[in-house]
Design a protein around this motif. Sequence first.
Motif, PDB file in Angstrom:
ATOM      1  N   SER A 146      27.180 -16.096  11.187  1.00  8.58           N
ATOM      2  CA  SER A 146      27.134 -14.629  11.231  1.00  8.58           C
ATOM      3  C   SER A 146      27.311 -14.043   9.837  1.00  8.58           C
ATOM      4  O   SER A 146      26.689 -13.031   9.493  1.00  8.58           O
TER       5      SER A 146
ATOM      6  N   LYS B  95      24.009 -14.505   7.944  1.00  9.85           N
ATOM      7  CA  LYS B  95      23.020 -13.511   8.379  1.00  9.85           C
ATOM      8  C   LYS B  95      23.342 -12.131   7.818  1.00  9.85           C
ATOM      9  O   LYS B  95      22.446 -11.368   7.475  1.00  9.85           O
TER      10      LYS B  95
ATOM     11  N   GLU C 102      18.079 -15.976   9.601  1.00 12.76           N
ATOM     12  CA  GLU C 102      18.072 -16.136  11.056  1.00 12.76           C
ATOM     13  C   GLU C 102      17.380 -17.435  11.462  1.00 12.76           C
ATOM     14  O   GLU C 102      17.873 -18.187  12.311  1.00 12.76           O
TER      15      GLU C 102
ATOM     16  N   GLU D 194      19.137 -21.044  13.011  1.00 16.25           N
ATOM     17  CA  GLU D 194      18.703 -21.682  14.248  1.00 16.25           C
ATOM     18  C   GLU D 194      18.279 -23.128  14.012  1.00 16.25           C
ATOM     19  O   GLU D 194      18.527 -24.004  14.846  1.00 16.25           O
TER      20      GLU D 194
ATOM     21  N   GLN E 173      21.125  -9.335  20.945  1.00 17.38           N
ATOM     22  CA  GLN E 173      21.346  -9.422  19.509  1.00 17.38           C
ATOM     23  C   GLN E 173      20.735  -8.231  18.792  1.00 17.38           C
ATOM     24  O   GLN E 173      19.713  -7.692  19.233  1.00 17.38           O
TER      25      GLN E 173
ATOM     26  N   ARG F 112      19.388  -8.509  13.031  1.00 21.06           N
ATOM     27  CA  ARG F 112      19.582  -9.751  12.276  1.00 21.06           C
ATOM     28  C   ARG F 112      20.090 -10.885  13.158  1.00 21.06           C
ATOM     29  O   ARG F 112      20.624 -11.883  12.672  1.00 21.06           O
ATOM     30  N   LEU F 113      19.927 -10.719  14.469  1.00 20.55           N
ATOM     31  CA  LEU F 113      20.288 -11.729  15.459  1.00 20.55           C
ATOM     32  C   LEU F 113      21.784 -11.990  15.520  1.00 20.55           C
ATOM     33  O   LEU F 113      22.221 -13.092  15.873  1.00 20.55           O
ATOM     34  N   LEU F 114      22.588 -10.992  15.187  1.00 23.43           N
ATOM     35  CA  LEU F 114      24.024 -11.083  15.405  1.00 23.43           C
ATOM     36  C   LEU F 114      24.322 -10.663  16.840  1.00 23.43           C
ATOM     37  O   LEU F 114      23.876  -9.604  17.292  1.00 23.43           O
TER      38      LEU F 114
ATOM     39  N   THR G   2      18.054 -13.542  23.409  1.00 23.68           N
ATOM     40  CA  THR G   2      17.886 -14.997  23.341  1.00 23.68           C
ATOM     41  C   THR G   2      18.373 -15.604  24.646  1.00 23.68           C
ATOM     42  O   THR G   2      19.422 -15.208  25.176  1.00 23.68           O
TER      43      THR G   2
END
Length: 424
Positions: free
Chosen positions: A209, A212, A233, A237, A322, A325-327, A366
């Motif tokens: 986190s 990101k 990001e 992954e 999310q 920024r996919l947090l 996700t």
Amino acid sequence: MCSDPVIKTQGLGKCYQIYDQPRDRLLQLLLPRGKPRYREFWALKEVSLEIRKGEALGIIGRNGSGKSTLLQLICGTTGASCGSLTRHGRIAALLELGSGFNPQFTGRENVYLNGAVLGLKRAEIEARFDEIAAFANIGEFIDQPTRTYSSGMLVRLAFAVSVCVEPDILIVDEALAVGDASFQFKCLERLDRLTRQGMTLLFVSHDMSLIKRFCNRALYLRNGEIRASGAPEAMAELYLLDMRDEQRRWASAGAIQVTVKTALNPEHGMAFGTDEGRITSAVFSNTGALYSSFVHGDSIEIAIDTLVSDAVTRPNISLTIQEARLLVISGVNASLQSGASENGWRRASIRLQFAANLAAGRYHITLKLMDGETEETSQLIEKQVALLAFDILPGNKHFLGIVDLHIKPVTREGQTTRATEEHS
């Protein structure tokens, strides 16, 4: 961000000689032309990269992947075995805890010592000393030998020196993991400000986190080599893919492995998992598509279809919401009720619903198909990263932050009246 690189490496490598016994090292010195009595260990191999002014580069990888070695080469604390390295500007680094500090010196003396190492004149250090002491906030310990400091106090003083001298390049190697929550918040706020002002940041952390949040690019190292480089990001992954693969191989004695799979949203997402099952479909119920838009307060429903092997005894689905920024900002883990077995496979479907109590903006969803009771103990079967996307349209925002928790004032007039009546 400036186009000129402040750090550039070409074929950079670092090799260590490993001796099985101390006498082998002595014999190697005495008989250098004889048979080598050591084994070569390449901590870093053929690393070529460019880091530009104002860039925030996250460096990730498991322990022993070469992250610290790369930083030490960039700082100049160790020499390269091969390749070339050029760097421009003042570098401040937080590498090993307490490195650069003389344990017999006081905190005050170490501030002046570190400032001199960074190229500052005494007058410049004096002008910054009050700011450094205030940032570290270690009180009277500033005049005590640093050998008496706790690990938290050491990192406070080291970080304070590094950020208050306004370096051109700041290197942070997991140092923030030592500090307490309030100090971490202060450090992160200062990092955020310095990167906005154009400082170049090299940031090593196992906390994806943070990578990101602060980095606009990430470098993934594995076994001393560059595994991949790209958006934080995507690199996070890929790192998690490899970690999941290692876990599954260990748990199954090598029988099950995690590999890249077909993404249901190839334009924006990625997918990985095992051959024990898959997510066959996931759409917003109102559009039947991978994208939809809503206004605050709408009900969002997602229909999910899966296919799992008979060997999967406790199938469940994990859904995480999310931000850009996919947090992760929210999520749920739900059990799946699978149907009858057909040729060794079972189908399971579920619909999940939540209220769009979110601020205006773009969000991603996700999905993870897993086998187990909880998120922490389940084995991954498939992960579809950023599979779904939705927008919350602008409106009258009556709350702070990202998620609306419906916080409202509470009136206690009734309680006050009853208390008065009882007293009288």
